[in-house]
Design a protein around this motif. Sequence first.
Motif, PDB file in Angstrom:
ATOM      1  N   ASP A  70     -43.527  -0.254 -37.361  1.00  0.00           N
ATOM      2  CA  ASP A  70     -44.362   0.686 -38.113  1.00  0.00           C
ATOM      3  C   ASP A  70     -44.870   1.780 -37.175  1.00  0.00           C
ATOM      4  O   ASP A  70     -45.638   1.502 -36.260  1.00  0.00           O
ATOM      5  N   GLU A 128     -53.897   4.103 -38.094  1.00  0.00           N
ATOM      6  CA  GLU A 128     -54.431   2.945 -38.823  1.00  0.00           C
ATOM      7  C   GLU A 128     -55.960   3.013 -38.893  1.00  0.00           C
ATOM      8  O   GLU A 128     -56.619   3.480 -37.973  1.00  0.00           O
ATOM      9  N   HIS A 145     -46.598  -4.537 -41.683  1.00  0.00           N
ATOM     10  CA  HIS A 145     -47.957  -4.981 -41.335  1.00  0.00           C
ATOM     11  C   HIS A 145     -47.987  -6.498 -41.160  1.00  0.00           C
ATOM     12  O   HIS A 145     -49.002  -7.140 -41.382  1.00  0.00           O
TER      13      HIS A 145
HETATM   14 MN    MN Z   1     -49.252   0.952 -40.933  1.00  0.00          MN
END
Ligand code: MN
Length: 417
Positions: free
Chosen positions: A97, A132, A389
């Motif tokens: 990610d 994030e 995640h």
């Molecule tokens: Mn993310």
Amino acid sequence: MQIQIDQARLLNELQTLATFTDAEPDTEGTAVTRVVFSADDLRARAWLKELATAEGFEARDDAVGNIFIRWVGREPNLPAVATGSHTDAIPHAGMYDGTVGVLGGLEAMRALKRRGFQPRRSIELVMFTSEEPTRFGIGCLGSRLLSGTLDPTRAEALQDKDEAPLGTVRTSAGFTGPLSSVRLPASHYHAWIELHIEQGPLLERESIPLGIVTSIAAPAGYCFTITGFGGHAGALLMPDRKDALCAAAELILSVEKHTLATGAIDTVATVGTCAVHPGAVNSVPSRVVLQLDIRDTNPDRRESVMQDIRRDCEDLRQRRKVTITEELVNADAPAQSSPHIVQLMEETCSSQGIPYKKMVSRAYHDSLFMAALAPMAMLFIPCRNGVSHRPDEYAKPEDIALGTTILAQVLAKLASE
Ligand code: MN
Ligand code: HGY
Ligand code: MN
């Protein structure tokens, strides 16, 4: 344009980046935790800049720690073409990610350079600070400040769970200077594109190696604080209670009920955290703080869900004699991709017989905010079972290499405009 991506090197660099983590090892996959301005985050940043300068690219940071790695073009005064993503990772996440967009972007630049390509416009790789929301409660801190979507004074005062303000944390991490200096002028970039894992199952399910994002759903974040009346779990009798956690439980189910009631697949809502005070097994909860993440491609529909939730809150206040406060963290608009860049991506794929799927991004990305600065589009690659995640997040090497190849080809076209 034929491009040769060094797949082995790119995969190796992704593996190296994944070692900058303080996650416990996980049997399911490569667990990564890399919270903004943590020691691992700072190590990752330094390592990335070393890779870039070794290639002869220029590297700089701004006052919030966004990193800019520039390959100066033949006409350096023209607005550059930019790509990039993030390397911070939520607790116990995966290794792809954001990192695919950063290291894939770097490899795309290197591959073009190896091929002897000379960009007319500079090409700039951006690594954003804090995509994030983990530490400061709001996502895309770096791209929000770059695009003027977040007020620098408000940003400076954002606090982490130890009540340390961003201003203190960033300056002790070495990023000084006023946050107001982060904002870029609207004409700064000619175009913005980002490579990212899909974080959903569609590409893999349809065996399509590439997604072209046509719009990014609009995220909103709220903090609900429910305050009741605590006390001894044995002595406080049920009729006398104002249990904040029971009220919170009804509020969480109200979120799910009204989200499902829209009947729209694009409306999603999650209560991802629930802080219970005092959090003792034999003490009736007196206060609960919930964080709500609600998203939709249609912001009006998202707002109508919020109205329904607010009506239920009013009922809870009356019936359970609790107080409920709502704090808005962010309520963003969706972003539309640039039809021109989408067309370039389509042409680049179809001219090589590469299947692609035009799609919505339900995850948000820094591109959501970069769209305010320049024409934007994103490329997605499949991820196994649509998982993200989580430590078992996985993208196949050949998909990473193909995504990076298309990224390089589209960058070359944009940088030649
Ligand atoms: Mn993310
Ligand atoms: O939550 C998101 O959509 C992103 O992965 N931060
Ligand atoms: Mn991401």
